[in-house]
Design an enzyme around this catalytic site. Structure first.
Site, PDB file in Angstrom:
ATOM      1  N   ASP A   1      -1.051  -5.519  16.826  1.00  0.00           N
ATOM      2  CA  ASP A   1      -0.787  -6.799  16.163  1.00  0.00           C
ATOM      3  C   ASP A   1      -0.627  -7.876  17.251  1.00  0.00           C
ATOM      4  OD1 ASP A   1      -0.445  -8.231  13.807  1.00  0.00           O
ATOM      5  OD2 ASP A   1       1.724  -8.029  13.835  1.00  0.00           O
TER       6      ASP A   1
ATOM      7  N   CYS B   1     -15.211  -1.539  -2.905  1.00  0.00           N
ATOM      8  CA  CYS B   1     -14.348  -1.644  -4.092  1.00  0.00           C
ATOM      9  C   CYS B   1     -15.131  -1.556  -5.396  1.00  0.00           C
ATOM     10  CB  CYS B   1     -13.606  -2.977  -4.076  1.00  0.00           C
ATOM     11  SG  CYS B   1     -12.495  -3.164  -2.702  1.00  0.00           S
TER      12      CYS B   1
ATOM     13  N   CYS C   1     -14.041  -3.069  -9.182  1.00  0.00           N
ATOM     14  CA  CYS C   1     -12.582  -3.227  -9.282  1.00  0.00           C
ATOM     15  C   CYS C   1     -12.162  -4.611  -8.779  1.00  0.00           C
ATOM     16  CB  CYS C   1     -11.881  -2.142  -8.461  1.00  0.00           C
ATOM     17  SG  CYS C   1     -10.081  -2.288  -8.460  1.00  0.00           S
TER      18      CYS C   1
ATOM     19  N   CYS D   1      -6.396  -6.056  -7.479  1.00  0.00           N
ATOM     20  CA  CYS D   1      -5.527  -6.786  -6.556  1.00  0.00           C
ATOM     21  C   CYS D   1      -5.639  -8.291  -6.783  1.00  0.00           C
ATOM     22  CB  CYS D   1      -5.868  -6.437  -5.108  1.00  0.00           C
ATOM     23  SG  CYS D   1      -7.612  -6.593  -4.725  1.00  0.00           S
TER      24      CYS D   1
ATOM     25  N   CYS E   1      -2.086 -10.516  -8.034  1.00  0.00           N
ATOM     26  CA  CYS E   1      -1.323 -11.313  -7.059  1.00  0.00           C
ATOM     27  C   CYS E   1      -0.426 -12.334  -7.772  1.00  0.00           C
ATOM     28  CB  CYS E   1      -2.280 -12.028  -6.109  1.00  0.00           C
ATOM     29  SG  CYS E   1      -1.380 -13.135  -4.987  1.00  0.00           S
TER      30      CYS E   1
ATOM     31  N   CYS F   1       0.423 -16.955  -0.030  1.00  0.00           N
ATOM     32  CA  CYS F   1       0.753 -15.516   0.030  1.00  0.00           C
ATOM     33  C   CYS F   1       2.242 -15.317   0.305  1.00  0.00           C
ATOM     34  CB  CYS F   1      -0.096 -14.844   1.109  1.00  0.00           C
ATOM     35  SG  CYS F   1       0.324 -13.119   1.361  1.00  0.00           S
TER      36      CYS F   1
ATOM     37  N   CYS G   1       5.292  -8.608   0.918  1.00  0.00           N
ATOM     38  CA  CYS G   1       4.866  -8.327  -0.456  1.00  0.00           C
ATOM     39  C   CYS G   1       3.847  -7.187  -0.425  1.00  0.00           C
ATOM     40  CB  CYS G   1       4.230  -9.584  -1.044  1.00  0.00           C
ATOM     41  SG  CYS G   1       3.344  -9.321  -2.597  1.00  0.00           S
TER      42      CYS G   1
ATOM     43  N   CYS H   1      -0.611  -6.371  -3.896  1.00  0.00           N
ATOM     44  CA  CYS H   1      -2.055  -6.127  -3.873  1.00  0.00           C
ATOM     45  C   CYS H   1      -2.391  -4.746  -3.295  1.00  0.00           C
ATOM     46  CB  CYS H   1      -2.801  -7.246  -3.149  1.00  0.00           C
ATOM     47  SG  CYS H   1      -2.285  -7.534  -1.453  1.00  0.00           S
TER      48      CYS H   1
ATOM     49  N   CYS I   1      -3.657  -0.827  -5.907  1.00  0.00           N
ATOM     50  CA  CYS I   1      -4.975  -0.360  -5.447  1.00  0.00           C
ATOM     51  C   CYS I   1      -5.171   1.135  -5.722  1.00  0.00           C
ATOM     52  CB  CYS I   1      -5.117  -0.638  -3.958  1.00  0.00           C
ATOM     53  SG  CYS I   1      -6.711  -0.098  -3.320  1.00  0.00           S
TER      54      CYS I   1
END
Ligand code: B12
Ligand code: SF4
Ligand code: SF4
Length: 378
Positions: free
Chosen positions: A132, A187, A190, A193, A197, A213, A240, A243, A247
């Site tokens: 990160d 995906c 689908c 998500c 949200c 977000c 959070c 989403c 899944c």
């Protein structure tokens, strides 16, 4: 070299990195275009580190000029916990933050892996490890190495394990054969998500507007939470997971093998709102949350979030401590959000406070009063 790659992957696995992949240090051209569009749309919100040195993110070699290969690694942080129930008292913490700070947990193992690679290569090597906090499109690099595929929620997913994993990298000066085999799964039709949200933060599939977000608003955002998004934050005091929770690829997750990342090592899945709102000094805050990801927004950010969540979950027990914050806290951010919360939880108690605070020395607090009064008279 193929033998060396197999040894590196084996060493990575025994150090706890569930999946390892190799990619080249060539520019991530397709993702660079998406990244540019994202920035230019304002989706980076106030994350200055995402807009400062934009030429670096899609160019691994620009991080270190001697880099010849990028080793990308996945760390499973999934842990089971009792179902969350706010009980009019608790705020919810995103799963990635239940244990200790992953940056601290992962770094020593990355260094250990780099040391093993040097031994296996049989020569001195240059190696730089990252987790990160670095201007690199980590998911794009991992996708190119075949570690996972992009979901419409912008997270990287592994077909068998879902998205509950962190990414880390080691850049080395070894020319390793790249995996470079993008996973073909997607995906499909689908869109769970996108529909789930709570703050409608997706501008479209694969595109997240950070300004909306909850993860951004409660962690990275240094200022006020916009009024129109406060209710949408719901029970989330830090980060959070909505989403990811919805899944279908996340049905098969299994518990992390990293003790540092388990809920018992850190704050766990929920925080007592009255307790958080009672933290009056930065020293107390550091003592309570040291070593966990929750130090990121500092006391002012976490108490701001706690005030919003207290109002959202109907935590009337927090009213006395919220009033204490309004009257005595040195941080206008905390005072203004506490005022908003009291106005929601107990309008009678809020009325005299608002009348007085309309003349407060701090402009943020006065502004909050005006907004609250505006809402009530509308
Ligand atoms: C800034 C940031 C955030 C911001 C912005 C998130 C975002 N989506 O950009 C905020 C604060 C909101 C955030 C939230 C979270 N984050 Co964050 N974050 C980052 C950070 C530092 C940079 C991300 C970035 O470069 N964004 C720029 C945009 C343009 O990139 P992108 O969203 O990945 O978009 C790509 C795709 O959309 C793709 N694309 C575009 N169009 C199309 C079309 C198709 C068909 C396809 C296939 C792909 C595709 O191209 C884009 C560029 O690669 C990374 C670490 C790093 N250095 O990479 C961690 C990172 C992405 N975060 C991480 C985590 C865990 C989270 C949270 C889950 C934390 C939480 N529970 O609260 C949430 C998830 C929210 C979400 N749905 O993404 C992990 C994700 C691991 C994973 N499995 O994916 C990372 C990788 C950190 C790490 N080292 O582990 N984060
Ligand atoms: S993390 Fe939460 S707020 Fe952010 S995009 Fe996902 S569901 Fe929406
Ligand atoms: S919820 Fe559906 S659309 Fe969203 S990432 Fe998962 S599979 Fe993709």
């Amino acid at each position: 070299m193929n033998n060396l790659v197999a040894q590196i992957k084996e060493a990575a696995r025994s150090l706890g990195f569930e999946v390892a992949g190799i990619t080249s240090v060539e520019p991530l051209a397709r993702d660079d275009a998406a990244f540019r569009h994202w920035r230019e749309s304002g989706f980076a919100a106030g994350m200055e580190y995402m807009t400062r040195r934009t030429e670096l993110h899609a160019h691994p070699k620009s991080l270190v000029p001697w880099a010849a290969s990028l080793i990308t690694l996945a760390i499973n942080y999934y842990a089971t916990a009792p179902d969350f129930d706010h009980e009019n008292r608790y705020g919810r913490v995103a799963r990635y933050a239940w244990g200790l700070d992953y940056h601290d947990a992962v770094k020593p193992r990355l260094h250990a892996l780099a040391a093993q690679i040097e031994k296996m290569a049989g020569r001195k090597i240059h190696a730089r490890s990252f987790v990160d906090a670095v201007p690199l499109l980590e998911r794009a690099a991992a996708a190119r190495a075949g570690i996972g595929f992009f979901g419409k929620n912008t997270n990287l997913l592994q077909p068998q394990r879902g998205s509950w994993f962190f990414l880390a990298e080691i850049l080395v000066d070894l020319e390793l054969p790249a995996d470079d085999r993008e996973i073909k799964i997607s995906c499909g039709s689908c869109r769970r998500c996108l529909d789930a949200c709570p703050t409608d933060a997706f501008a479209g599939p694969y595109e997240l507007d950070s300004r909306r977000c909850i993860s951004y608003l409660t962690i990275e955002n240094k200022g006020a939470i916009p009024h129109e998004l406060r209710e949408g934050i719901g029970e989330w005091i830090f980060g959070c997971d909505v989403c990811q929770d919805v899944c279908p690829f996340n049905r098969f997750s299994s518990d992390t093998a990293w003790p540092e990342l388990r809920p018992e090592a850190g704050v766990g899945h929920r925080l007592d709102l009255v307790e958080v709102l009672s933290i009056a000094t930065d020293e107390e805050f550091r003592a309570r949350f040291k070593g966990t990801p929750l130090t990121r927004p500092k006391r002012r950010g976490l108490l701001r979030n706690a005030a919003v969540v207290a109002a959202n979950v109907g935590c009337v027990e927090a009213v006395p401590v919220l009033i204490e914050r309004i009257n005595h806290d040195p941080e206008p951010l905390i005072r203004s959000h506490s005022l908003w919360a009291v106005a929601r939880l107990d309008a009678e108690k809020a009325a005299p406070l608002i009348n007085r605070l309309l003349r407060d020395a701090d402009p943020q607090v006065r502004e909050e009063c005006l907004l609250i009064v505006g809402r009530e008279t509308n």
